[in-house]
Write an enzyme that holds these catalytic residues in place. Sequence first.
Site, mmCIF file in Angstrom:
data_model
loop_
_atom_site.group_PDB
_atom_site.id
_atom_site.type_symbol
_atom_site.label_atom_id
_atom_site.label_comp_id
_atom_site.label_asym_id
_atom_site.label_seq_id
_atom_site.Cartn_x
_atom_site.Cartn_y
_atom_site.Cartn_z
ATOM 1 N N ASP A 8 0.740 -1.320 0.105
ATOM 2 C CA ASP A 8 -0.178 0.028 0.071
ATOM 3 C C ASP A 8 0.609 1.242 -0.052
ATOM 4 O OD1 ASP A 8 -2.438 1.237 -0.293
ATOM 5 O OD2 ASP A 8 -2.970 0.892 1.842
ATOM 6 N N GLY A 9 0.251 2.200 -0.431
ATOM 7 C CA GLY A 9 0.930 3.716 -0.534
ATOM 8 C C GLY A 9 0.173 4.960 0.206
ATOM 9 N N GLU A 43 2.128 3.465 -3.759
ATOM 10 C CA GLU A 43 1.669 2.296 -4.202
ATOM 11 C C GLU A 43 2.513 1.322 -4.993
ATOM 12 O OE1 GLU A 43 -1.260 0.792 -3.241
ATOM 13 O OE2 GLU A 43 -2.510 2.451 -2.715
ATOM 14 N N ASP A 67 -4.784 -2.226 -3.264
ATOM 15 C CA ASP A 67 -6.095 -1.936 -3.133
ATOM 16 C C ASP A 67 -6.139 -0.923 -4.518
ATOM 17 O OD1 ASP A 67 -4.624 0.231 -2.111
ATOM 18 O OD2 ASP A 67 -5.724 0.266 -0.285
ATOM 19 N N HIS A 121 -9.586 0.196 3.189
ATOM 20 C CA HIS A 121 -10.169 0.874 4.435
ATOM 21 C C HIS A 121 -11.530 0.024 4.578
ATOM 22 C CE1 HIS A 121 -7.432 4.127 4.016
ATOM 23 N NE2 HIS A 121 -7.694 4.302 2.908
ATOM 24 N N ASP A 131 -1.391 -0.271 5.264
ATOM 25 C CA ASP A 131 -2.008 1.061 4.968
ATOM 26 C C ASP A 131 -1.293 1.694 6.335
ATOM 27 O OD1 ASP A 131 -3.663 3.164 3.906
ATOM 28 O OD2 ASP A 131 -4.532 2.970 5.919
#
Length: 342
Positions: A8-9, A43, A67, A121, A131
């Site tokens: 994730d980023g 990301e 995501d 989320h 995240d």
Amino acid sequence: MTITAAADGSALGNPGPAGWAWYVNDDCWRAGGWPHGTNNQGELMAVLDLFRSTAHLPGEKLHILCDSQYVINSVTKWMPGWKRKGWRKSDGKPVMNVDLLKDIDRALTGRMYTFEWVRGHAGHDLNEAADDRARAAATAYQQGVAVRQGPGFGPAQEGATLQGTTQEGAAPAYATPADAAPPAQAAPAARPAAPLRGGQQELFSTPDLFSTPDLFSELDEPVPAAGGDMSPEAIVESLERELLRPETRADLGRTGVLLHPDFTEIGSSGRIWTRDDSMMALEENPDRPTDLEVLGAERLGEGAILLTYRSYSRSGTALHSSLWVLDGTQWRLRFHQGTPEA
């Protein structure tokens, strides 16, 4: 065995202080970032570092939870075509974030991997853990403190980590692209890393990759911010009109600024579109110019405006509702729905 990891980023302001992270478990994760970058760059960097950190295990499959459909589509669908065209898109423009994509292309040579999209989320344990660490890295750069880099993926973690991985035969949503190099080819070793201030490491061959303008800082004109001479309603109407212009819709950098990170749209067919879905679809098919007639602009609070309007195009008229929210000092589109008019 398969190594399952989330990547994730995060970017505070997008662009702004940025972070990235990949996560397998509490004993096996890694994070980093830059003083200035974008969410998409974070990301991509998380995926790149995951490949590099596991380069010493070329025989293990990677199952990457992500995501960002922008990242998944870039790696599994679009990258082969971009390479054939000299890293240019179908319209002849250079591909965004090309340095990161080229590094990913080299890093995945000889590797066995799959991508699976997970909703961000939404309570997915691995995604939430990645995240949290990516956002923490971005926050650390914002505050000028050292980033927690994590233990990484070394010999000390291999035994504990692989006990928690999935068995072969899982069916992720995205498979390895057909033109990836055959597994028998050896994976490249990770590049030597030069130390930076704060304990961070430079993972690129070009040290100043992110000191150059990124896709958001190259905009022809700034996005109207809150305050100034224009009323919030006028700003929102101006931004909505901008989103209807083909040159805006074809520009990933521009739409990346105008669309809120949590943007969703309910299309006329009933399909729910995410931010990444919308950005990619608009870039590929920006359509023709569209005019609008504002029907109302209603303030729903200090930082939210509901704009309703009728659009006019060659295909006919449609009724729209757009929810714009104040994100820091800029208005961004949080939700949109359009219905063709009878």
